[in-house]
Design an enzyme around this catalytic site. Sequence first.
Site, PDB file in Angstrom:
ATOM      1  N   HIS A 121      -1.678   4.848  15.270  1.00 53.76           N
ATOM      2  CA  HIS A 121      -3.026   4.696  14.739  1.00 53.76           C
ATOM      3  C   HIS A 121      -2.991   3.663  13.617  1.00 53.76           C
ATOM      4  O   HIS A 121      -1.938   3.167  13.236  1.00 53.76           O
ATOM      5  CB  HIS A 121      -3.589   6.029  14.239  1.00 53.76           C
ATOM      6  CG  HIS A 121      -2.735   6.698  13.209  1.00 53.76           C
ATOM      7  ND1 HIS A 121      -1.615   7.435  13.527  1.00 53.76           N
ATOM      8  CD2 HIS A 121      -2.812   6.751  11.852  1.00 53.76           C
ATOM      9  CE1 HIS A 121      -1.054   7.917  12.433  1.00 53.76           C
ATOM     10  NE2 HIS A 121      -1.762   7.502  11.392  1.00 53.76           N
TER      11      HIS A 121
ATOM     12  N   GLU B 123      -2.569  14.466  11.680  1.00 55.84           N
ATOM     13  CA  GLU B 123      -3.619  14.118  10.734  1.00 55.84           C
ATOM     14  C   GLU B 123      -5.005  14.346  11.339  1.00 55.84           C
ATOM     15  O   GLU B 123      -5.361  13.721  12.333  1.00 55.84           O
ATOM     16  CB  GLU B 123      -3.492  12.648  10.328  1.00 55.84           C
ATOM     17  CG  GLU B 123      -2.117  12.260   9.801  1.00 55.84           C
ATOM     18  CD  GLU B 123      -1.977  10.759   9.572  1.00 55.84           C
ATOM     19  OE1 GLU B 123      -2.985  10.041   9.760  1.00 55.84           O
ATOM     20  OE2 GLU B 123      -0.876  10.305   9.232  1.00 55.84           O
TER      21      GLU B 123
ATOM     22  N   HIS C 147       0.870  -1.174   0.000  1.00 54.27           N
ATOM     23  CA  HIS C 147       0.000   0.000   0.000  1.00 54.27           C
ATOM     24  C   HIS C 147       0.905   1.221   0.000  1.00 54.27           C
ATOM     25  O   HIS C 147       1.617   1.475   0.960  1.00 54.27           O
ATOM     26  CB  HIS C 147      -0.882  -0.015   1.261  1.00 54.27           C
ATOM     27  CG  HIS C 147      -1.931   1.059   1.302  1.00 54.27           C
ATOM     28  ND1 HIS C 147      -1.634   2.407   1.258  1.00 54.27           N
ATOM     29  CD2 HIS C 147      -3.282   0.986   1.398  1.00 54.27           C
ATOM     30  CE1 HIS C 147      -2.746   3.105   1.327  1.00 54.27           C
ATOM     31  NE2 HIS C 147      -3.763   2.274   1.411  1.00 54.27           N
TER      32      HIS C 147
ATOM     33  N   TYR D 165     -14.939   4.394   6.009  1.00 54.65           N
ATOM     34  CA  TYR D 165     -13.499   4.445   5.776  1.00 54.65           C
ATOM     35  C   TYR D 165     -12.950   3.034   5.898  1.00 54.65           C
ATOM     36  O   TYR D 165     -13.288   2.306   6.835  1.00 54.65           O
ATOM     37  CB  TYR D 165     -12.852   5.383   6.788  1.00 54.65           C
ATOM     38  CG  TYR D 165     -11.356   5.495   6.684  1.00 54.65           C
ATOM     39  CD1 TYR D 165     -10.739   5.777   5.468  1.00 54.65           C
ATOM     40  CD2 TYR D 165     -10.554   5.328   7.805  1.00 54.65           C
ATOM     41  CE1 TYR D 165      -9.364   5.887   5.377  1.00 54.65           C
ATOM     42  CE2 TYR D 165      -9.177   5.445   7.728  1.00 54.65           C
ATOM     43  CZ  TYR D 165      -8.584   5.720   6.512  1.00 54.65           C
ATOM     44  OH  TYR D 165      -7.217   5.826   6.424  1.00 54.65           O
TER      45      TYR D 165
ATOM     46  N   HIS E  99       0.556   2.974  11.816  1.00 47.97           N
ATOM     47  CA  HIS E  99       1.392   4.117  11.454  1.00 47.97           C
ATOM     48  C   HIS E  99       1.633   5.023  12.662  1.00 47.97           C
ATOM     49  O   HIS E  99       0.763   5.202  13.510  1.00 47.97           O
ATOM     50  CB  HIS E  99       0.667   4.929  10.366  1.00 47.97           C
ATOM     51  CG  HIS E  99       1.504   5.973   9.708  1.00 47.97           C
ATOM     52  ND1 HIS E  99       0.958   7.109   9.146  1.00 47.97           N
ATOM     53  CD2 HIS E  99       2.838   6.068   9.512  1.00 47.97           C
ATOM     54  CE1 HIS E  99       1.917   7.842   8.608  1.00 47.97           C
ATOM     55  NE2 HIS E  99       3.065   7.232   8.826  1.00 47.97           N
TER      56      HIS E  99
END
Length: 444
Positions: free
Chosen positions: A377, A347, A298, A356, A341
């Site tokens: 997160h 963010e 990704h 989402y 991450h």
Amino acid sequence: MTLDLSKPATAGYLSGFGNEFATEALPGALPHGRNSPQRAPYGLYAEQLSGTAFTAPRGHNRRAWLYRIRPAAVHRPFEPFTGRQRLVAEFGDSADVPPTPPNQLRWDPLPMPVEPTDFVEGLVTMAGNGSAAAMNGCAIHLYAANRSMQDRFFYSADGELLIVPQQGRLFIATEFGRLDVEPAEIAVIPRGVRFAVALPDGDARGYICENFGALLRLPDLGPIGSNGLANPRDFLTPQAAYEDREGAFELIAKLNGRLWRADIGHSPFDVVAWHGNYAPYKYDLRLFNTIGSISYDHPDPSIFLVLQSQSDSPGVDAIDFVIFPPRWLAAEDTFRPPWFHRNVASEFMGLVHGAYDAKAEGFVPGGASLHNCMSGHGPDADTFEKASAIDTTRPHKVDATMAFMFETRTLIRPTRYALDTAQLQADYFECWQRIEKHFNPEQR
């Protein structure tokens, strides 16, 4: 002639991002061969609106020349606005901005107001960084409103407004003409531009990133090539339209996070012609040309970048506006949702519609989340288990969704309102607590 906000616009738009536009609502209203003639056509006044310093490099210089019935200076003195104010523009420690916790934060949608509330009255600052007075950083606002602005006009001297509607269309009249914006579209209103918002669907809710710093621009594409992401031709700017209307009106200004009001005896939407490259625009997020991996892994979310505000450090943006639109996922032997991450950037996320793909539940349209610098997160437990077992030899389409992110290089500081509101989800951290330990040193 009036800019009738009671029905959809009939005029078209001018296509292109940052173009040198020229448009007139009456033939010959634009002066020929000069900006400020001794006498402008039709008895109009010539007025320049500067969005950058006069001496900014040509490629970054933004300004427009307006030919209007009365200059913008024609209004009574400003005085403090006595209506509802929930805005913040300075993000140092204060009563409005308490110490920032390192916790992951998530909010339910801002409730719709019970009392009649227009766009200005419905604004509330959730978070931000930097300083409007110093012209760096941003403020992140939400809005919830249920009535159109009536005989009232608004502008922000603090920054350009990137508006992301989540519920309800916005009919926006500006000095430059008309923008009709619906959910899954965005609008950008430059610093200083006067506008009014009508709500044709009644209730309206959405998000705003107010950019205090360098103007938003399209990112460079690098090895992607000459096409991709948000294409310049899909950005739409209003054609000139005007109204010559007199009455007892109110002009509201936002300066350093405070609202001020002044009596004005005419509509400021009296610009009969204009030219330049500093103007409002809109963009349909559904036209974004999404880039992704067709082999494995990704890629970083920078591939979803729509607009950026650059900082003084090369390659490090002050603000990135990123979207997560419908897209095909085809990478094999790959964990396809966004990975776990920790980020040097901060963010703030929102959701226009759908779901989402990194959160199975809890993150709903109109809601928001904040993951600040180095706060861990990523996908919740249910998403991780499902994505770890899916057959990756078959492509999968993430459909009927539109999530987005305001990412900043500096800490995003939630306001006192954001930390105290009943919409803050106290149990957000629980979505990761059911993540199981799978480690077995005897079995690879």
